[in-house]
Design a protein around this motif. Structure first.
Motif, short mmCIF file in Angstrom:
data_model
loop_
_atom_site.label_atom_id
_atom_site.label_comp_id
_atom_site.label_asym_id
_atom_site.label_seq_id
_atom_site.Cartn_x
_atom_site.Cartn_y
_atom_site.Cartn_z
N MET A 15 0.81 -1.14 0.04
CA MET A 15 0.07 0.01 0.03
C MET A 15 0.98 1.10 -0.05
N ILE A 16 0.58 1.88 -1.10
CA ILE A 16 1.50 3.34 -1.19
C ILE A 16 1.00 4.38 -0.47
N GLU A 17 1.58 5.13 0.42
CA GLU A 17 0.96 6.49 1.06
C GLU A 17 1.59 7.61 0.09
N HIS A 18 0.27 8.40 -0.24
CA HIS A 18 0.62 9.42 -0.92
C HIS A 18 0.71 10.53 0.16
N MET A 19 1.79 11.57 -0.73
CA MET A 19 2.20 12.72 -0.06
C MET A 19 1.60 13.85 -0.39
N ASP A 20 0.97 14.82 0.18
CA ASP A 20 0.18 15.80 -0.19
C ASP A 20 0.97 16.98 -0.31
N VAL A 21 0.96 17.67 -1.62
CA VAL A 21 1.92 18.94 -1.95
C VAL A 21 1.13 20.11 -2.16
N ALA A 28 1.84 29.46 -10.22
CA ALA A 28 1.18 28.78 -11.38
C ALA A 28 1.76 28.78 -12.48
N GLY A 29 2.93 29.64 -12.73
CA GLY A 29 3.55 30.03 -14.05
C GLY A 29 4.18 28.63 -14.64
N ARG A 30 5.17 29.26 -15.51
CA ARG A 30 5.96 28.34 -16.46
C ARG A 30 6.43 27.39 -15.60
N ILE A 31 7.28 27.64 -14.46
CA ILE A 31 8.02 26.63 -13.87
C ILE A 31 7.14 25.81 -12.84
N GLY A 32 6.14 26.54 -12.29
CA GLY A 32 5.03 25.87 -11.29
C GLY A 32 4.33 24.72 -12.14
N THR A 33 4.22 25.05 -13.44
CA THR A 33 3.40 24.18 -14.22
C THR A 33 4.22 22.94 -14.35
N ILE A 34 5.37 23.22 -14.78
CA ILE A 34 6.25 21.91 -14.82
C ILE A 34 6.32 21.05 -13.50
N HIS A 35 6.58 21.81 -12.55
CA HIS A 35 6.71 21.15 -11.20
C HIS A 35 5.37 20.33 -10.99
N ALA A 36 4.21 20.89 -11.09
CA ALA A 36 2.72 20.41 -10.97
C ALA A 36 2.75 19.08 -11.57
N GLY A 37 2.99 19.26 -13.09
CA GLY A 37 2.99 18.14 -13.70
C GLY A 37 3.82 16.84 -13.44
N ASN A 38 4.89 17.00 -13.01
CA ASN A 38 5.72 15.88 -12.41
C ASN A 38 5.26 15.36 -11.11
N LEU A 39 4.54 16.51 -10.48
CA LEU A 39 4.03 15.74 -8.99
C LEU A 39 2.92 14.81 -9.45
N ALA A 40 1.99 15.27 -10.60
CA ALA A 40 0.92 14.61 -10.83
C ALA A 40 0.96 13.27 -11.26
N ARG A 41 2.08 13.24 -12.00
CA ARG A 41 2.56 11.94 -12.94
C ARG A 41 3.26 10.93 -11.67
N HIS A 42 3.70 11.36 -10.41
CA HIS A 42 4.45 10.66 -9.57
C HIS A 42 3.65 9.66 -8.84
N ALA A 43 4.09 8.37 -8.70
CA ALA A 43 3.22 7.61 -8.00
C ALA A 43 3.14 7.94 -6.39
N ARG A 44 3.83 8.49 -6.12
CA ARG A 44 3.97 8.86 -4.45
C ARG A 44 3.40 10.13 -4.00
N ALA A 45 3.12 11.03 -5.05
CA ALA A 45 3.03 12.34 -4.49
C ALA A 45 1.57 12.76 -5.05
N ARG A 46 0.61 13.73 -4.31
CA ARG A 46 -0.74 13.98 -4.55
C ARG A 46 -0.60 15.78 -4.53
N LEU A 47 -0.92 16.25 -5.78
CA LEU A 47 -1.01 17.59 -5.67
C LEU A 47 -2.29 18.21 -5.17
N ARG A 48 -2.37 18.88 -3.83
CA ARG A 48 -3.51 18.98 -3.43
C ARG A 48 -3.97 20.64 -3.64
#
Lengths: 332, 332, 332, 332
Positions: C1-7, C12-32
């Protein structure tokens, strides 16, 4: 005290001019005679290097002449080899020995009988890149060679008039590649398949020849060779091969005139390959003459014998037959 | 009928041997004399090319001698330039003109006064790669040059005894790079900053010199140049530069002995650069002699003048001062 | 069972968008949460990944939020770091910590005091090419590093309005290169010299900044670093460095979009480098987030700490001073 | 509002795992079912992506399932295609359709009759390098294509047990290359010649198959194709091709994991190619799934149809026959 070796050059055309220049620059050789049916060409070349013009007869009759270089048209090669061998001169002859395999074999017999040195101008074996690859291959760097891929393309096709008397693309152009095949894989072919076409070059088709070829050879050990050639490459003279071995790959790349790289809005670009064989094999031509003169001085064997010339010619003949008959051929 | 130009070579060491060979192979030049304090070396070199040994005096006194090539040790350059100029001989002199800027300026004054041709051996400008880059830059391919990065590394340091009399790394080694800077950016420096160290080479530090340097130059137009050098590079002689322009980048890469690429279980590998300057600049040395002879034949100016030699020397002196004083210098 | 980490992502600019996308695709993270002063931008980004918009206050007040990513404008970084540290959240903050070194140090003190994890977004250390080079360097492949040459060029300058508030090129652009210097040479600078110009880009000069820079750093061991940068490179985003060691050289090259090579009548050409940092460092951005999440999961230290951020900032400040005062600076 | 498309994956092995991961990361797809005869493998894969396991029957019976991905062993492909077509599901099927051409044709007939979308997994067409080359070729950059040379080598041979049931190297391995031939030269073969050997790999010979092959194809326009393949390449997965056109050459090179170059005392070296197909075609696998989903969403045709699958299979069968019979084959 260095003893100079006197040499006569037969043929004052493009390749004769190259060889005469390399002789003239060589510390141990002296260009004595230039003979050519075109007297003006002979005169010009002889003058440039402080030599004299002469007939073939006179050159062969002069006991001071140690060696002759046969750079005249292909149809004269066999006759000149026979006469030079009879006169006891060492021989350097441009490829091919003759378009007719039987005549070529007769030349080889004469060479064997008289015992003169006879070297065939497969200059590619002396190219620094190709020779370094061969040395590393022989040193076992990639284990046993299993597959050879040769890419051999001219920048632009010769005139149709040349094509008509060339003996066909396999004897005229691929003969070098057949020699590379034997040299690199170190074995003889047991099967040959050749095919081709003339995409975009209908004049060559009209002359009964091929502009593009695809040849496959197999040796008795199961090693394979694919050769692809073209009479036209918009980007210049393309001379590459690569050999796959059990432990790796060795690749011989093209030579570029300079090491400039340009980074632009469009791309990152470097020089095209050298324009054609005179440029690409400039060092190879000098090195093969040096090898020939060394062999004469030291009494050591030459690297590219008349037998090599005949073997390559036989493969060219088989490839021509394979293509004409549309079938793969086994070699007994 | 070609008229031969008689030349005397002063100095039969490594670089004198190179130049003598190139003269001997040249269709228009004739090596007449070789002079060297080491009589045996002079004898060997003279014999190899059918020339004679001589004293400097005799060579300069012979009216048949049109030009001299000064290839002797640095401390003899100025004296020989002055005497050759006085004798009305055309001069080719290896860099640097002298370690002392004032003496070098005196030489330039003598050259100007006597009107003799004087070329300094900045052979890099004749390297096919560097020269092609320069031509493309001048043709506007990348717009206005803005930044030049030069990497210049020797394969291994010279002995400490050499270092001690070298005039320091900036005059001994970077003088070529300062010339490249002026040639490529086409302007003079308005500021110089130089620093360095001897990481891993304490002998050089002990000799009061630097093994590694980092130099920054700025021109009046705001163009920048960074030079990085090292007396040691395990992978061979590294001679690269790249120039950024408003519309792109031109990069001059190293030259490799062959075009063999090996694909192994570990990596894909190609040849290291040419071993050292005699190999790397082999073509450049021949081409600079050709340029010198052409200039004499045609009465055209030489590409690398004694003024260029002095400008490079001045930059070397400023760099030395910048390093010693630990500060950037402005040039009035 | 994987525990998700809320972030929560701030910005929400250029670099925020990149990081949010990488968080969303990550198995262990949850963009909150996504927070941005631009409510529409926050809304769009939140919706794309099934997250909610929120104020910074609310996000920091939510005990479910384990970590925050600060991707807002530079002038907000310090305040957000202080608040997030006070709230006990793990912090990922884009560079620079702040344009003012004192404020940045205050942030570092707060981080130390609260003991929260704080990682600075020096994504280059996570680039597969740069990271592989570093690993091989640390494994001793080229011996001791002696000289580092960094080339860092943007494809096109930012608008003048951006320049005016950027803190200057050394803090805005070279801060990454200063971090590379410290990471690769593994030591701190003992001297800094910086200069530059604005060839062809007078708007940047008018804004009191530099478009082109040349920086030299020296470490206590005598190792040297040269950095050359430009705000404009016609051929794209240029991100290379090479490090000379006592036993060889390691070179990190640009990344090309494809491996197509075209051989034409003009040249042999390949792709330009990736267009800009979002493309060039696409993998690096994903890998740094993975590293951050791994560090949080495993309680291991982060590779790029707030102290690294401050060290790079200090070098940027010294470089600015060196340029302004036209002199080399020693670092006590 | 994005509508999700529900997909079932049949086969939880190596390639099924790749496709399931790409589906799970895709914004528009939802992995609903995983079916595999190995229940544990199905369970693991389903859990990883929040899907459920199911039988093929149940998955096909669920009206929510829009598409199926057939990633099970080759001998199940035809049956699953027929059942999925009957159930009206869109189909993505790994190559080959079937080892038996007649069965494959029956599948194509069923697909045509039911009108379902059916895409075959020739992922190479989606590789960024190969696709960019194709686009430039279609744009006319090198004129008319005349000759294609394909190099296709696996890093290491599969176990003998696999070989025995693989259908032979032409169907198992070269089927991709036959598809590349048709795609790049844009025509059908009029002649096929295939030969090969097992140098150094006697186990493959014992299994009645070839480890090394050399294939030559000719199209009706006279364009030529040479394919060379090997089951073993010490240096990794080798996937290159180059196409000569009337105005130039386009070359697709291997992909390297990093852009690090090492300069050592021995050589200058860079990374070997990516290890094997999962790494080399990582992007291609993601892009082909995206293409499949786009085609379903937009009702547009797929790039690699079941007819493409059959054409490649027919060439593989002809090549097998050519090799077995030791002769070139003409295609009516």
């Amino acid at each position: 005290m260095i003893e100079h070796m006197d040499v006569a050059v037969f043929g004052a055309g493009r390749i004769g001019t190259i060889h005469a220049g390399n002789l003239a620059r060589h510390a141990r050789a002296r260009l004595r005679y230039v003979a050519d049916v075109n007297a003006a060409a002979a005169q010009t070349l002889a003058e440039r290097h402080g030599a004299r013009t002469s007939s073939v007869e006179d050159a062969l009759a002069d006991p001071a002449v140690r060696a002759v270089m046969i750079c005249s048209s292909t149809d004269t090669h066999a006759d000149l080899i026979l006469r030079a061998a009879a006169a006891g001169k060492a021989i350097f002859c441009e490829k091919p020995v003759d378009l007719d395999v039987e005549r070529a074999r007769a030349c080889a017999a004469a060479v064997r009988k008289t015992g003169v040195t006879c070297m065939i101008g497969f200059q590619r074996r002396f190219d620094p890149t190709f020779a370094a690859l061969k040395q590393r291959l022989d040193a076992g760097e990639i284990g046993v060679p299993e597959m050879l891929v040769i890419t051999s393309r001219d920048p632009a096709p010769p005139p149709a008039s040349y094509i008509a008397h060339s003996g066909g693309v396999f004897k005229d152009m691929l003969i070098h590649d057949f020699d590379i095949f034997r040299w690199i894989l170190g074995g003889e072919a047991v099967s040959v398949h050749a095919t081709g076409g003339c995409p975009g070059l209908p004049d060559i088709a009209a002359a009964g020849d091929l502009s593009h070829t695809a040849v496959t050879l197999r040796t008795s050990t199961g090693a394979l060779c694919q050769i692809n050639t073209s009479r036209r490459a918009a980007y210049g003279y393309d001379q590459r091969f690569e050999v796959l071995g059990s432990r790796g790959l060795l690749q011989a790349g093209n030579v570029r005139p300079t090491q400039v790289t340009a980074w632009s809005e469009q791309s990152i670009s470097s020089d095209k390959p050298e324009a054609f064989f005179l440029e690409r094999y400039r060092d190879a031509y000098a090195l093969e003459i040096e090898h020939f003169l060394d062999a004469l001085s030291n009494g050591t064997p030459v690297r590219t014998t008349i037998e090599d010339g005949i073997k390559a010619l036989e493969l060219a003949e088989l490839a021509t037959q394979s293509w004409r008959e549309g079938r793969a051929l086994s070699i007994a």
